[in-house]
Design a protein around this motif. Structure first.
Motif, mmCIF file in Angstrom:
data_model
loop_
_atom_site.group_PDB
_atom_site.id
_atom_site.type_symbol
_atom_site.label_atom_id
_atom_site.label_comp_id
_atom_site.label_asym_id
_atom_site.label_seq_id
_atom_site.Cartn_x
_atom_site.Cartn_y
_atom_site.Cartn_z
ATOM 1 N N THR A 747 43.752 -5.129 48.763
ATOM 2 C CA THR A 747 44.191 -3.737 48.600
ATOM 3 C C THR A 747 44.444 -3.420 47.133
ATOM 4 O O THR A 747 44.064 -2.347 46.644
ATOM 5 N N GLN A 748 45.091 -4.338 46.414
ATOM 6 C CA GLN A 748 45.332 -4.118 44.995
ATOM 7 C C GLN A 748 44.023 -4.065 44.214
ATOM 8 O O GLN A 748 43.855 -3.213 43.323
ATOM 9 N N ARG A 750 41.148 -3.145 45.356
ATOM 10 C CA ARG A 750 40.489 -1.876 45.686
ATOM 11 C C ARG A 750 41.120 -0.724 44.921
ATOM 12 O O ARG A 750 40.406 0.188 44.460
ATOM 13 N N GLN A 751 42.433 -0.739 44.770
ATOM 14 C CA GLN A 751 43.099 0.309 44.015
ATOM 15 C C GLN A 751 42.723 0.251 42.543
ATOM 16 O O GLN A 751 42.560 1.294 41.896
ATOM 17 N N ALA A 755 40.994 3.267 40.456
ATOM 18 C CA ALA A 755 42.072 3.880 39.677
ATOM 19 C C ALA A 755 41.583 4.387 38.335
ATOM 20 O O ALA A 755 42.358 4.485 37.394
#
Length: 900
Positions: A747-748, A750-751, A755
């Motif tokens: 998840t991190q 992907r962010q 971003a």
């Protein structure tokens, strides 16, 4: 032409001119307002990106080599401090105006610090004496006082940060000795701790100098010293310099975030790089601000290019709607212009009359739209030339449409359509060839991202128009066949509906409908492709729910990780970078260049991938390999495979990892693989379960985890313990201390990929393009229905006179409009899906996916979208026709002499 007469005609045909005015206002509103929205979103994204990054990344740091004392009656520290203003004044204006904060510091070279309090804890410490103006106001004393110059011969007074003093077992009054590390680098000096302080605000940039003032720099390994910074008075540092102690100087300038104008980012980058090139030899300039600004500029350029394609399609659709509205208005007034010609009027008299009417309506509407666009918050774009050109073209749309109004007997216009003239056929063939040529040229020539390329923005319009022309020529033939079949069945609804649909008078607006739906489909497909590529980029970085990267870790770390809450499985992977490929087990260098080596248990990796739900195909070689005699089957990158084949080593080569040599052969190749080859695309994957048993066994350096609700700090703690356990378990302990492990969840990752500072701008373009294209497409369908409303009204009146019921009429209307709506929506969707495939190589979409190529493919959701949009469009068409029929009484359209 009289202005008063023109105003009366505008009032008489108010509905038609209101429609033209609204469309004109919308065009100029978009031309002036959208650039402001784009600039505001880009500026917000840039500010957010810079604000979320370490503030020190925006620092411009001048440094000077250590100097000793100046003349006897001058202050070396004060002399160098005067350059703080001079260096800023010499900066390029675009950089100088952005300087928000600045600091000056003078540091003595490190010296060895000794004393009873340090000896009590057996601490080896190097001390850097630092003076920095403003440090006494940025910190608050906890104990003691701020250092003073003192008298010559007295100990040098220093102040230490509270954390530093606690770490080094020092307190106010501690007496120490400072000696130069190199012979001849200054006389030894007595040092006393005068004060202990803590920062008022740890985020204050004055504390960001290196080494940091607020904390001790840890030793790099056993036998290495701690490094601490002590604050001293400027006069005391001058006295130390006078004894031969070298002093280094730094001038640090921090650029503000809010002052950066997104429209001048390129100028700012050029200014910073110019400073680096023109830095004097006596000073070096260190900066890193051009890296995030350069990445943002690349993303912004790609986003602007994509928005140019979308904007061109939307504006072309609006222009088409204006032409349709003008043509429909002039068609309703055809008898007026026929009578004008019959009374002796010139061929251009109708156009001059329309020009007066257009001048009364279009320019004021354009000015109103421009004013409304100016109210949109955000920096203005350079849209004035485009706004003027658009206003002139929109003003001329009505007079030009008047010139093409037929003044003679038009006959059966629906039948003429099936027999196009040679002139029209030539134009259509020219459009098809022009669209094909434009696609070939744009793919071969490429483009400069961020610049408005006329060829690029014309490609979507040309392709949509060409596809609409092909659809216009193709779709009547199956309908005529369906009409013949329906003629043999009972009832007249299917026969009449298919017959009229096959020769529909209102088929020309199909071009505008196709263009609008093509833009909507283009945005949908590209957005899906970018999101899928971002998922792949995150998976290549984290091919599981989480990954722990570090140095070598104890093998039982996997069991410890599985005991943590939320962790369902853990698999170790051994990674080694920049390894040589050997020609044999004796260590003969094959001279093929360095490559990454990854040891991975194929079945365990497949299990982790399955449990994590990530999209990763594990090569069959890694899954099926088993331990045996001969070289280990390996999966390599294409570059490594080519080198091995050229050296005739693809059947047997040797690679080293963790001082262990493994013979392998090339069994398969893959373009990319997670955790390996990120820099140069060179890697060798060895199935861990198939490795031969050697004296030593490789240990994991990375762990892949599956689970949910993972505690990142707990994972980091276990990973650090695994590193320490491995280091302390060997025969020889010590050496360089391992760094903390890096923990990253999918998840991190992907962010991080999504971003980018231009991400908001990209999302705006996709949403606005898809929604605007769909809305304009539905609006164009309403025009399509209205264009043939009078002819259908005549048919309705005749058929109702012959006994056709209202229910049968609704069925007839549905059968007639369904093919046209279906063809327009389907053609637009096909064009929109094909555009990304044709333009993907030149759009630079990889800027939004951390360099991962965007693979645009068929999007299954597009099918559902086409079905829903087609149903909505058909419902709108039927509703518009029904409302239009209610305005006309039965028989009102059956006037003698009117066209049918």
């Amino acid at each position: 032409m009289s202005i008063g007469a023109g105003a009366r005609r505008v009032r008489a045909y108010g509905g038609q001119f209101v429609l033209l005015a609204v469309l004109t206002m919308l065009v100029t509103l978009l031309i002036n307002g959208v650039p402001r929205v784009v600039n505001r979103l880009a500026e917000d994204g840039l500010h957010e990106q810079l604000a979320s990054s370490p503030a020190a990344q925006r620092d411009l740091i001048y440094t000077m080599k250590p100097l000793t004392a100046a003349a006897s009656n001058t202050s070396l520290v004060s002399n160098q401090q005067r350059d703080l203003d001079r260096l800023q004044a010499e900066m390029p204006p675009q950089v100088r105006d952005l300087v928000d904060q600045r600091w000056y510091a003078a540091d003595a070279v490190p010296g060895r610090l000794t004393g009873p309090d340090l000896k009590a804890k057996n601490l080896l410490v190097n001390l850097i004496m630092r003076t920095a103006p403003g440090i006494d106001t940025a910190g608050t004393l906890v104990d003691g006082q701020w250092p003073k110059a003192g008298e010559p011969g007295q100990p040098v007074q220093v102040a230490l940060a509270e954390d530093v003093a606690r770490k080094l077992n020092l307190r106010v009054g501690s007496r120490l000795n400072l000696a130069a590390l190199a012979r001849g680098s200054g006389r030894p000096a007595a040092v006393t701790v005068a004060g202990i302080f803590q920062p008022r605000d740890r985020k204050n940039g004055i504390w960001d100098g290196l080494p940091q003032t607020l904390q001790v720099e840890e030793p790099l390994g056993d036998g290495e010293p701690f490094v601490a910074v002590g604050v001293v008075d400027a006069a005391a540092l001058d006295r130390q310099a006078a004894t031969g102690w070298p002093v280094a100087f730094s001038w640090r300038y921090r650029l503000g975030v809010n002052g950066i104008d997104v429209r001048r980012v390129d100028q700012l980058i050029d200014g910073v790089r110019q400073m680096v090139r023109s830095a004097p030899d006596s000073r070096s300039l260190v900066q890193a601000v051009d890296i995030p600004l350069g990445k943002f500029a690349a993303s912004l350029a790609a986003a602007q290019t994509l928005l140019a394609v979308i904007g061109a399609g939307v504006l072309a659709t609006l222009g088409g709607l204006v032409l349709l509205a003008a043509a429909l208005a002039m068609r309703r007034r055809r008898q007026e212009f026929v009578l004008l010609r019959a009374r002796g009027g010139a061929a251009t008299s109708g156009a001059r009359r329309s020009l007066v009417e257009s001048l009364l309506v279009i320019p004021p509407a354009a000015a109103l739209g421009w004013f409304l666009g100016a109210l949109v918050p955000g920096p203005a774009g350079d849209a004035v030339p485009l706004g003027i050109v658009a206003t002139v073209l929109l003003t001329l749309a009505l007079p030009v449409a008047t010139l093409f109004v037929p003044t003679g007997n038009t006959g059966r216009r629906d039948l003429v359509r099936l027999r196009p003239s040679a002139r029209r056929a030539t134009v259509e063939v020219f459009l098809l060839l022009l669209a094909a040529l434009a696609v070939v040229l744009i793919r071969r020539r490429g483009l400069t991202l961020g610049e408005l390329d006329p060829l690029l923005v014309s490609v979507p319009v040309l392709l949509a128009v060409s596809a609409a022309v092909l659809a216009l020529r193709a779709y009547p033939w199956p309908l005529r066949l369906a009409s013949r079949i329906a003629a043999r069945t009972r009832g007249s609804v299917a026969f009449l509906g298919t017959a009229r649909a096959g020769r529909s008078v209102a088929a020309t607006p199909l071009v505008v409908v196709v263009l609008a739906f093509a833009i909507a489909a283009f945005c949908t497909v590209v957005a899906a492709g970018v999101e899928a590529s971002r998922d792949r980029a995150a998976t290549r970085s984290v091919p599981a729910d989480a990954v722990i990267r570090g140095d070598r870790m104890a093998p039982d770390t996997a069991a410890e990780l599985q005991r943590l809450p939320g962790v369902t499985d853990a698999v170790g992977v051994a990674y080694a970078s920049a390894q040589r490929i050997l020609a044999d087990t004796h260590g003969t260098d094959a001279r093929l260049g360095a490559t990454d080596v990854l040891l991975v248990d194929g079945p365990a990796l497949a299990r982790i991938v399955r449990e994590s739900g990530v999209d990763l195909a594990v090569p069959d070689t890694l899954l099926t390999a088993r331990r045996g005699d001969g070289p280990v089957p390996a999966v390599v990158s294409p570059a490594v495979a080519a080198d091995l084949a050229a050296a005739d080593l693809d059947k047997s080569a040797v690679v080293t990892t963790q001082s262990l040599r493994y013979e392998f052969r090339v069994a398969d190749t893959v373009e990319t693989f997670p955790l390996a080859g990120a820099e140069d695309g060179r890697f060798v994957l060895l199935p861990w379960q198939a490795l031969p048993e050697l004296t030593n066994t490789p240990v994991p350096t990375t762990f892949l985890l599956a689970g949910h609700g993972l505690d990142v700090e707990a994972l980091r703690r276990v990973g650090n313990d695994g590193q320490s356990q491995y280091q302390s378990a060997g025969t020889v302990t010590g050496g360089q201390r391992p760094r903390e492990v890096e923990v990253l969840t999918w998840t991190q990752a992907r962010q991080q990929v999504g971003a980018d500072g231009a991400n908001g701008l990209l999302a705006f373009g996709f949403v606005a393009g898809a929604a605007g294209g769909a809305a304009l497409g539905l609006f164009a369908i309403a025009f399509t229905v209205l264009a043939g409303a009078r002819a259908r009204g005549q048919v309705l009146s005749r058929l109702r006179t012959l006994g056709l019921s209202s229910r049968q009429w609704r069925g007839l209307l549905l059968v007639e409009l369904a093919p046209l709506v279906g063809v327009s929506v389907l053609t637009g969707a096909v064009v929109g899906a094909a555009l990304p495939l044709l333009l993907n190589p030149v759009l630079g979409l990889a800027a939004f996916t951390s360099g991962d190529p965007v693979r645009v493919a068929f999007e299954p959701g597009l099918v559902a979208g086409v079905v829903v949009l087609g149903a909505v469009a058909l419902g709108l068409a039927v509703a518009v026709e029904a409302l239009n029929n209610r305005r006309l009484r039965l028989g009102e359209v059956l006037r003698l002499g009117e066209e049918s």
